[in-house]
Design a protein around this motif. Structure first.
Motif, PDB file in Angstrom:
ATOM      1  N   LYS A  90      -0.181  13.607  -4.060  1.00 44.52           N
ATOM      2  CA  LYS A  90      -1.544  13.850  -4.551  1.00 44.52           C
ATOM      3  C   LYS A  90      -1.650  13.433  -6.019  1.00 44.52           C
ATOM      4  O   LYS A  90      -0.637  13.213  -6.689  1.00 44.52           O
ATOM      5  CB  LYS A  90      -1.938  15.309  -4.382  1.00 44.52           C
ATOM      6  CG  LYS A  90      -0.979  16.278  -5.029  1.00 44.52           C
ATOM      7  CD  LYS A  90      -1.392  17.723  -4.819  1.00 44.52           C
ATOM      8  CE  LYS A  90      -1.288  18.150  -3.383  1.00 44.52           C
ATOM      9  NZ  LYS A  90      -1.573  19.631  -3.221  1.00 44.52           N
TER      10      LYS A  90
ATOM     11  N   GLN B  94       2.356  13.397   3.753  1.00 51.35           N
ATOM     12  CA  GLN B  94       0.888  13.407   3.733  1.00 51.35           C
ATOM     13  C   GLN B  94       0.447  12.811   2.403  1.00 51.35           C
ATOM     14  O   GLN B  94       1.002  13.112   1.344  1.00 51.35           O
ATOM     15  CB  GLN B  94       0.331  14.829   3.876  1.00 51.35           C
ATOM     16  CG  GLN B  94       0.520  15.432   5.252  1.00 51.35           C
ATOM     17  CD  GLN B  94      -0.083  16.811   5.374  1.00 51.35           C
ATOM     18  OE1 GLN B  94      -0.549  17.410   4.384  1.00 51.35           O
ATOM     19  NE2 GLN B  94      -0.107  17.342   6.590  1.00 51.35           N
ATOM     20  N   VAL B  95      -0.596  11.963   2.449  1.00 55.72           N
ATOM     21  CA  VAL B  95      -1.103  11.315   1.253  1.00 55.72           C
ATOM     22  C   VAL B  95      -2.559  11.721   1.056  1.00 55.72           C
ATOM     23  O   VAL B  95      -3.367  11.644   2.001  1.00 55.72           O
ATOM     24  CB  VAL B  95      -0.984   9.779   1.354  1.00 55.72           C
ATOM     25  CG1 VAL B  95      -1.562   9.113   0.093  1.00 55.72           C
ATOM     26  CG2 VAL B  95       0.467   9.374   1.552  1.00 55.72           C
ATOM     27  N   GLU B  96      -2.865  12.149  -0.124  1.00 55.50           N
ATOM     28  CA  GLU B  96      -4.247  12.509  -0.457  1.00 55.50           C
ATOM     29  C   GLU B  96      -5.134  11.292  -0.245  1.00 55.50           C
ATOM     30  O   GLU B  96      -4.771  10.174  -0.583  1.00 55.50           O
ATOM     31  CB  GLU B  96      -4.316  12.993  -1.901  1.00 55.50           C
ATOM     32  CG  GLU B  96      -5.600  13.687  -2.255  1.00 55.50           C
ATOM     33  CD  GLU B  96      -5.533  14.242  -3.678  1.00 55.50           C
ATOM     34  OE1 GLU B  96      -5.663  13.430  -4.620  1.00 55.50           O
ATOM     35  OE2 GLU B  96      -5.320  15.457  -3.814  1.00 55.50           O
ATOM     36  N   SER B  97      -6.302  11.509   0.360  1.00 56.59           N
ATOM     37  CA  SER B  97      -7.173  10.410   0.766  1.00 56.59           C
ATOM     38  C   SER B  97      -7.525   9.480  -0.386  1.00 56.59           C
ATOM     39  O   SER B  97      -7.693   8.270  -0.195  1.00 56.59           O
ATOM     40  CB  SER B  97      -8.450  10.969   1.404  1.00 56.59           C
ATOM     41  OG  SER B  97      -9.135  11.825   0.485  1.00 56.59           O
TER      42      SER B  97
ATOM     43  N   CYS C 204      -4.898   6.598  -0.707  1.00 56.30           N
ATOM     44  CA  CYS C 204      -4.508   5.783   0.468  1.00 56.30           C
ATOM     45  C   CYS C 204      -4.591   4.289   0.181  1.00 56.30           C
ATOM     46  O   CYS C 204      -3.817   3.504   0.738  1.00 56.30           O
ATOM     47  CB  CYS C 204      -5.397   6.138   1.655  1.00 56.30           C
ATOM     48  SG  CYS C 204      -5.053   7.761   2.349  1.00 56.30           S
ATOM     49  N   ASN C 205      -5.509   3.864  -0.672  1.00 54.54           N
ATOM     50  CA  ASN C 205      -5.676   2.438  -0.945  1.00 54.54           C
ATOM     51  C   ASN C 205      -4.897   1.960  -2.170  1.00 54.54           C
ATOM     52  O   ASN C 205      -5.029   0.793  -2.570  1.00 54.54           O
ATOM     53  CB  ASN C 205      -7.168   2.113  -1.119  1.00 54.54           C
ATOM     54  CG  ASN C 205      -7.955   2.349   0.157  1.00 54.54           C
ATOM     55  OD1 ASN C 205      -7.444   2.110   1.256  1.00 54.54           O
ATOM     56  ND2 ASN C 205      -9.197   2.809   0.009  1.00 54.54           N
TER      57      ASN C 205
ATOM     58  N   PRO D  90       0.833  -1.207   0.000  1.00 58.02           N
ATOM     59  CA  PRO D  90       0.000   0.000   0.000  1.00 58.02           C
ATOM     60  C   PRO D  90       0.867   1.257   0.000  1.00 58.02           C
ATOM     61  O   PRO D  90       1.945   1.297   0.609  1.00 58.02           O
ATOM     62  CB  PRO D  90      -0.815  -0.116   1.288  1.00 58.02           C
ATOM     63  CG  PRO D  90      -0.807  -1.574   1.615  1.00 58.02           C
ATOM     64  CD  PRO D  90       0.513  -2.083   1.149  1.00 58.02           C
TER      65      PRO D  90
ATOM     66  N   ASN E  21       5.126   5.568   4.933  1.00 58.32           N
ATOM     67  CA  ASN E  21       5.557   5.400   6.323  1.00 58.32           C
ATOM     68  C   ASN E  21       7.029   4.975   6.393  1.00 58.32           C
ATOM     69  O   ASN E  21       7.787   5.468   7.241  1.00 58.32           O
ATOM     70  CB  ASN E  21       4.675   4.366   7.012  1.00 58.32           C
ATOM     71  CG  ASN E  21       5.111   4.105   8.450  1.00 58.32           C
ATOM     72  OD1 ASN E  21       4.956   4.954   9.314  1.00 58.32           O
ATOM     73  ND2 ASN E  21       5.661   2.912   8.690  1.00 58.32           N
TER      74      ASN E  21
ATOM     75  N   THR F 194       0.384   3.958   1.523  1.00 61.27           N
ATOM     76  CA  THR F 194       0.564   4.483   2.887  1.00 61.27           C
ATOM     77  C   THR F 194       1.734   3.795   3.608  1.00 61.27           C
ATOM     78  O   THR F 194       2.451   4.446   4.382  1.00 61.27           O
ATOM     79  CB  THR F 194      -0.719   4.291   3.699  1.00 61.27           C
ATOM     80  OG1 THR F 194      -1.145   2.922   3.608  1.00 61.27           O
ATOM     81  CG2 THR F 194      -1.825   5.205   3.165  1.00 61.27           C
ATOM     82  N   ASP F 195       1.935   2.497   3.367  1.00 63.62           N
ATOM     83  CA  ASP F 195       3.066   1.787   3.987  1.00 63.62           C
ATOM     84  C   ASP F 195       4.397   2.244   3.394  1.00 63.62           C
ATOM     85  O   ASP F 195       5.402   2.348   4.107  1.00 63.62           O
ATOM     86  CB  ASP F 195       2.909   0.277   3.804  1.00 63.62           C
ATOM     87  CG  ASP F 195       1.791  -0.294   4.659  1.00 63.62           C
ATOM     88  OD1 ASP F 195       1.265   0.439   5.528  1.00 63.62           O
ATOM     89  OD2 ASP F 195       1.440  -1.473   4.460  1.00 63.62           O
TER      90      ASP F 195
END
Length: 324
Positions: free
Chosen positions: A306, A261-264, A267-268, A244, A250, A246-247
């Motif tokens: 983004k 920061q990741v745009e919503s 995230c997936n 992912p 991180n 997000t990982d």
């Protein structure tokens, strides 16, 4: 004496006649006083010699007894001194442990061999503390960050990694520990077996390719993974096998010490490919955006990921007021 006897006068009574007859019979005939005196002297001398010999024998026996007792006492005293008198011994050097502390610089990895032969690779911004030499009962190491361990096997002296809110106990095996932040920690076993204990006394045993996720010192989940991919991270390469976004972000936060920061809407997103983390952050962001099709903007030390359609600039990434 003879003269005194012969001068005695006897009357004619029967008793005097008997006494006179006894004296005449008892008187030695032709006896020399000198000879008799000599014989008496010789006997006296012989008796003296016998008595002296007897005294000498007694004295000799006493002397032998005294000498034996003296030797026995001397021997016992010597033995006692040998037992009770402390012998001078060589000065024993007391070996004291010195705490070693290592901080890996940002953007670098460090390979280290510990006093027991254990080898480890520590990732960027990792802090390690351990005693040199290790304790004789347990090998303790304190970790904040990420490291891969190849622990030297010692059946009677376990190796314990103290991370943030949990401990990993092993005798000899290969595993990875990620403990940058208490909110997102994990242990991945590559070979052998480990025991993970939390501060709440929870315990979990891991098998090869198990990944144990830990949040705030509590077990969150356990999944099967490819342990080789986690080991490769410590070699300067981040394999993204359906990882992912997000990982990935991180991991980059921990490695470079920069906030993301990741745009919503992203995230997936799952990514595939590899990132060479040993490169400068600007180059890594360029590779990340090419793989994800996103845009990276950097403002005031914060990297924002983004979608291209919402990005203000056509470039792959921007570096506003921040040097990468």
């Amino acid at each position: 004496m003879n003269k005194d006897i012969y001068d005695m006068r006897f009357d004619g009574s029967e008793e005097d006649l008997k006494l006179q007859d006894f004296i005449s019979r008892a008187e030695p005939v032709n006896c020399s006083n000198e000879r008799l005196t000599a014989r008496i002297y010789e006997k006296i001398q012989a008796d003296k010699i016998r008595q002296n010999r007897k005294r000498w024998r007694i004295a000799a026996a006493v002397a032998v007894t005294l000498m034996t007792c003296s030797m026995w006492l001397a021997l016992n005293i010597t033995q006692k001194q040998l037992v009770t008198t402390p012998q001078p011994t060589a000065h024993k050097q007391v070996q004291t442990s010195v705490m070693q502390e290592i901080n890996v610089p940002t953007g670098h990895t460090l390979q280290l061999t510990l006093p027991d032969g254990t080898r480890l690779t520590a990732n960027s911004r990792t802090q390690i503390r351990y005693a040199k030499p290790f304790d004789k009962h347990t090998r303790h190491l304190y970790l904040k960050g990420e490291a891969y361990f190849e622990v030297a096997h010692e059946a009677n002296r376990p190796f314990v990694v103290h991370a943030q809110g949990f401990d990993v106990k092993v005798l000899g095996t290969h595993f990875c520990v990620n403990s940058y932040n208490k909110k997102r920690c994990n242990v991945v076993l590559a070979e052998g077996r480990v025991e993970v204990n939390t501060a709440l006394n929870d315990k979990v045993n891991l098998q090869p390719n198990d990944c144990l996720n830990i949040t705030q010192g509590e077990f969150a989940s356990k999944t099967k993974v490819n342990a080789t991919a986690y080991v490769d991270r410590l070699k300067g390469v981040l394999p993204m096998e359906g990882m992912p976004l997000t990982d990935v972000v991180n991991y980059l936060e921990n490695y470079y010490g920069v906030n993301f920061q990741v745009e919503s809407s992203l995230c997936n997103e799952t990514l595939y490919g590899k990132l060479v983390t040993g490169a400068p952050l600007a180059d890594v962001l360029t590779s990340l955006c090419n793989i994800s099709g996103a845009v990276a903007e950097v403002k005031k030390g914060v990297v924002t990921i983004k979608k291209k359609s919402t990005a203000k600039a056509p470039t792959t990434h921007q570096t506003t007021n921040t040097q990468l």
